[in-house]
Design an enzyme around this catalytic site. Sequence first.
Site, short mmCIF file in Angstrom:
data_model
loop_
_atom_site.label_atom_id
_atom_site.label_comp_id
_atom_site.label_asym_id
_atom_site.label_seq_id
_atom_site.Cartn_x
_atom_site.Cartn_y
_atom_site.Cartn_z
N GLY A 134 6.76 -6.15 -0.32
CA GLY A 134 6.08 -6.07 0.97
C GLY A 134 7.06 -6.41 2.08
O GLY A 134 8.27 -6.25 1.92
N GLU B 288 14.50 -4.82 -9.70
CA GLU B 288 13.50 -4.19 -10.57
C GLU B 288 14.16 -2.99 -11.23
O GLU B 288 15.18 -2.48 -10.75
CB GLU B 288 12.28 -3.77 -9.75
CG GLU B 288 11.56 -4.98 -9.17
CD GLU B 288 10.24 -4.66 -8.50
OE1 GLU B 288 10.12 -3.59 -7.89
OE2 GLU B 288 9.33 -5.52 -8.56
N TRP C 256 0.81 -1.22 0.00
CA TRP C 256 0.00 0.00 0.00
C TRP C 256 0.84 1.27 0.00
O TRP C 256 0.31 2.35 -0.17
CB TRP C 256 -0.90 0.02 1.24
CG TRP C 256 -0.14 -0.27 2.50
CD1 TRP C 256 -0.02 -1.48 3.11
CD2 TRP C 256 0.66 0.64 3.26
NE1 TRP C 256 0.82 -1.38 4.20
CE2 TRP C 256 1.25 -0.09 4.33
CE3 TRP C 256 0.95 2.01 3.15
CZ2 TRP C 256 2.10 0.50 5.26
CZ3 TRP C 256 1.80 2.59 4.09
CH2 TRP C 256 2.36 1.84 5.12
N ASN C 257 2.15 1.16 0.25
CA ASN C 257 2.89 2.41 0.49
C ASN C 257 3.22 3.17 -0.80
O ASN C 257 3.31 4.39 -0.78
CB ASN C 257 4.13 2.17 1.36
CG ASN C 257 5.16 1.31 0.67
OD1 ASN C 257 4.83 0.51 -0.20
ND2 ASN C 257 6.40 1.45 1.07
N ARG D 179 -2.47 -8.69 -7.68
CA ARG D 179 -3.24 -8.61 -6.43
C ARG D 179 -2.66 -7.46 -5.61
O ARG D 179 -1.61 -7.60 -4.97
CB ARG D 179 -3.15 -9.95 -5.69
CG ARG D 179 -4.18 -10.07 -4.55
CD ARG D 179 -3.53 -9.77 -3.24
NE ARG D 179 -4.53 -9.56 -2.20
CZ ARG D 179 -4.31 -8.79 -1.14
NH1 ARG D 179 -3.17 -8.15 -1.01
NH2 ARG D 179 -5.22 -8.62 -0.24
N PRO D 180 -3.33 -6.29 -5.67
CA PRO D 180 -2.83 -5.13 -4.92
C PRO D 180 -3.22 -5.22 -3.46
O PRO D 180 -4.09 -6.01 -3.09
CB PRO D 180 -3.55 -3.96 -5.60
CG PRO D 180 -4.85 -4.54 -6.03
CD PRO D 180 -4.58 -5.98 -6.39
N GLU E 221 12.30 -2.25 11.46
CA GLU E 221 11.84 -1.24 10.51
C GLU E 221 10.75 -0.39 11.18
O GLU E 221 9.79 -0.94 11.73
CB GLU E 221 11.29 -1.94 9.27
CG GLU E 221 11.03 -1.03 8.10
CD GLU E 221 10.51 -1.79 6.88
OE1 GLU E 221 9.84 -2.83 7.04
OE2 GLU E 221 10.78 -1.34 5.75
N GLU F 254 10.94 -7.84 -3.13
CA GLU F 254 11.40 -6.51 -2.70
C GLU F 254 10.84 -6.32 -1.30
O GLU F 254 9.65 -6.09 -1.13
CB GLU F 254 10.86 -5.43 -3.65
CG GLU F 254 11.36 -5.52 -5.08
CD GLU F 254 12.84 -5.18 -5.21
OE1 GLU F 254 13.42 -4.64 -4.25
OE2 GLU F 254 13.40 -5.47 -6.27
N LEU F 255 11.71 -6.45 -0.29
CA LEU F 255 11.20 -6.58 1.09
C LEU F 255 11.58 -5.37 1.95
O LEU F 255 11.89 -4.30 1.45
CB LEU F 255 11.72 -7.89 1.67
CG LEU F 255 11.42 -9.12 0.80
CD1 LEU F 255 12.01 -10.38 1.40
CD2 LEU F 255 9.93 -9.29 0.56
N CYS G 1 10.21 2.00 1.90
CA CYS G 1 11.15 0.91 2.21
C CYS G 1 12.59 1.39 2.20
O CYS G 1 13.43 0.81 2.87
CB CYS G 1 10.97 -0.23 1.23
SG CYS G 1 11.04 0.32 -0.47
P1 NAD Z 1 2.84 -6.70 3.77
O1 NAD Z 1 3.88 -7.73 3.62
O2 NAD Z 1 1.97 -6.73 4.98
O3 NAD Z 1 1.85 -6.73 2.52
C1 NAD Z 1 2.31 -6.73 1.19
C2 NAD Z 1 1.26 -7.40 0.32
O4 NAD Z 1 1.11 -8.75 0.74
C3 NAD Z 1 -0.11 -6.76 0.43
O5 NAD Z 1 -0.77 -6.88 -0.81
C4 NAD Z 1 -0.77 -7.61 1.48
O6 NAD Z 1 -2.17 -7.58 1.38
C5 NAD Z 1 -0.21 -8.98 1.16
N1 NAD Z 1 -0.19 -9.85 2.33
C6 NAD Z 1 -0.25 -9.51 3.64
N2 NAD Z 1 -0.21 -10.60 4.42
C7 NAD Z 1 -0.10 -11.66 3.61
C8 NAD Z 1 0.01 -13.05 3.82
N3 NAD Z 1 0.01 -13.58 5.03
N4 NAD Z 1 0.11 -13.85 2.74
C9 NAD Z 1 0.15 -13.33 1.51
N5 NAD Z 1 0.03 -12.02 1.23
C10 NAD Z 1 -0.08 -11.19 2.26
O7 NAD Z 1 3.56 -5.30 3.61
P2 NAD Z 1 2.89 -3.86 3.61
O8 NAD Z 1 2.60 -3.52 5.02
O9 NAD Z 1 1.78 -3.78 2.62
O10 NAD Z 1 4.08 -2.98 3.03
C11 NAD Z 1 5.09 -2.51 3.85
C12 NAD Z 1 6.32 -3.38 3.70
O11 NAD Z 1 6.71 -3.44 2.34
C13 NAD Z 1 7.51 -2.80 4.43
O12 NAD Z 1 8.23 -3.81 5.07
C14 NAD Z 1 8.34 -2.19 3.32
O13 NAD Z 1 9.70 -2.05 3.61
C15 NAD Z 1 8.09 -3.14 2.22
N6 NAD Z 1 8.36 -2.52 0.93
C16 NAD Z 1 9.46 -2.91 0.23
C17 NAD Z 1 9.76 -2.31 -0.97
C18 NAD Z 1 10.95 -2.73 -1.76
O14 NAD Z 1 11.00 -2.42 -2.94
N7 NAD Z 1 11.90 -3.44 -1.19
C19 NAD Z 1 8.93 -1.32 -1.47
C20 NAD Z 1 7.81 -0.94 -0.75
C21 NAD Z 1 7.53 -1.56 0.46
#
Ligand code: NAD
Length: 485
Positions: free
Chosen positions: A232, A466, A154-155, A178-179, A389, A254-255, A288
């Site tokens: 995520g 990416e 979502w960020n 899947r957003p 984080e 990308e974590l 991130c």
């Molecule tokens: P998240 O891992 O909670 O969610 C990411 C995606 O996965 C969302 O679509 C979410 O709905 C889905 N998701 C959540 N729980 C799940 C599960 N148990 N099984 C499968 N899918 C699931 O992360 P977030 O809170 O949406 O985003 C923030 C995180 O993303 C931070 O840690 C940030 O650093 C990271 N991030 C990384 C990058 C990068 O390029 N490295 C870029 C942006 C954000």
Amino acid sequence: MTATATKTYQLYINGEWIDAAGGKTFAVQNPATGDLIAEVADAGAAEAEAAVRAAHAAFPAWSKRPADERAELMHAAFDILKGRIDEHAQILTLENGKPLAESKGEATIGAGFIRWNAEEARRTYGEVVPSPTAGKRVLTYRQPVGVVAAITPWNFPYSMITRKIGPALAAGCTVVLRPSSATPLVAIEIIRAFHEAGFPPGVVNIITSKSAPEVSKVLAESPIVRKITFTGSTEVGKQLMAQAAGTVKKVSLELGGHAPMLIFDDADVEAAAQGAIMSRFRNAGQTCICTNRLYVQRPLLEQFSQRVAELARGLKVGNGMDAETKVGPLIDERGFAKVEDQVKDAVAGGARVLAGGKSASLNGNLRGYFYEPTILADVAPDAKILHDETFGPALPIVPFDSEEEGIRLANDTPFGLAAYCYTRDIGRAFRVSEGLEYGIIGINDPVPTAPQIPFGGFKESGLGRENGSMGIEEFMEVKAVTIGL
Ligand code: NAD
């Protein structure tokens, strides 16, 4: 079109806009006001499987289309997206909360990922390899991997999508997106642009869903899906990697990050202070590659800390729709609680609050989770904020003495996404950038991202890259062909 409280968004599968089974929907809220913005179709496993089947059926024809034709269609989608930057930025701010100017920036760079990759589509060259024997010829081809599942956070609800579907489509893959359920609206509008540009049915599909684990499991375990691309948290990334292992599919992750910024005593102090503020506080710290730890060489410590605190106090917190706002709300209560907990933990361990340090009290109809831009000094080495984080507007300052110590402290983390350094010493710039165990290094640069710059992390911050010329590689297989003469 502007999202309104009464609007309901549908799924897009096999070229058609459809409801989820039973007309099931979930609500999307404005994180600044708590208001309902829209209802969105709530897909489950059955819709995920239908989208995968549609993408699979569309793959043979799409992958065989000449790269020029794929590129032309992508340019058409880019033109539509470019014409809607302002409209999409409004939706982005409504659902994510970031200031409108940041949303425009994200939509502009996000659309640019489609254009960049349309151009890359024409350059997926193979090779003629020198043969080991006279009677043989050896060639390599690069071919699309197949159906791609893209799961996004979502960020950055716009650019995280386009930098995945851009290279996937350019390579000749078909996509199921899947957003995040927090920010599905701009994602749907991006897919609408591909629909209007004339992409064939099944080439791009979107399944919005409140139940992330259910839908993601289908995508990660499906033998038809040949590639998972995920942005995520590290926690969910590890889980998807394990689920994808059963079918040995390609995985790009990308974590999370925990970026250090090193300020050396030869730095341009004002540029470094402005850079630290931009890096930490854009998107309310929910980036991130945000600076999460600020290391300042001791001779500069007092002067620099005071300046950063002064700049932080000057950032206006509020609704992203307000032109004055520099820091919007946290995405939800969980995000707010994490920042609050880390600040309280640091203060309990002896940290001094130089700016902020608490929930922001705002006037008006703002029921969102706002936190004051916060600067902390004298932070204990074991404070949570120096290790976990933060994903919010709080920045700890830690002194260091030598270059070696600075690099050692910066590398003392399982994360390895982005790191920053301010110095005017060219030798130091090279030594530090070579010593930092991170995928992205900004030297005197707080925003080291663009379509042409590879993006990705070392260690637990991810797998793969990416953007850049290598972004498309993640969506291709290499095939070696040997021919006996
Ligand atoms: P998240 O891992 O909670 O969610 C990411 C995606 O996965 C969302 O679509 C979410 O709905 C889905 N998701 C959540 N729980 C799940 C599960 N148990 N099984 C499968 N899918 C699931 O992360 P977030 O809170 O949406 O985003 C923030 C995180 O993303 C931070 O840690 C940030 O650093 C990271 N991030 C990384 C990058 C990068 O390029 N490295 C870029 C942006 C954000």
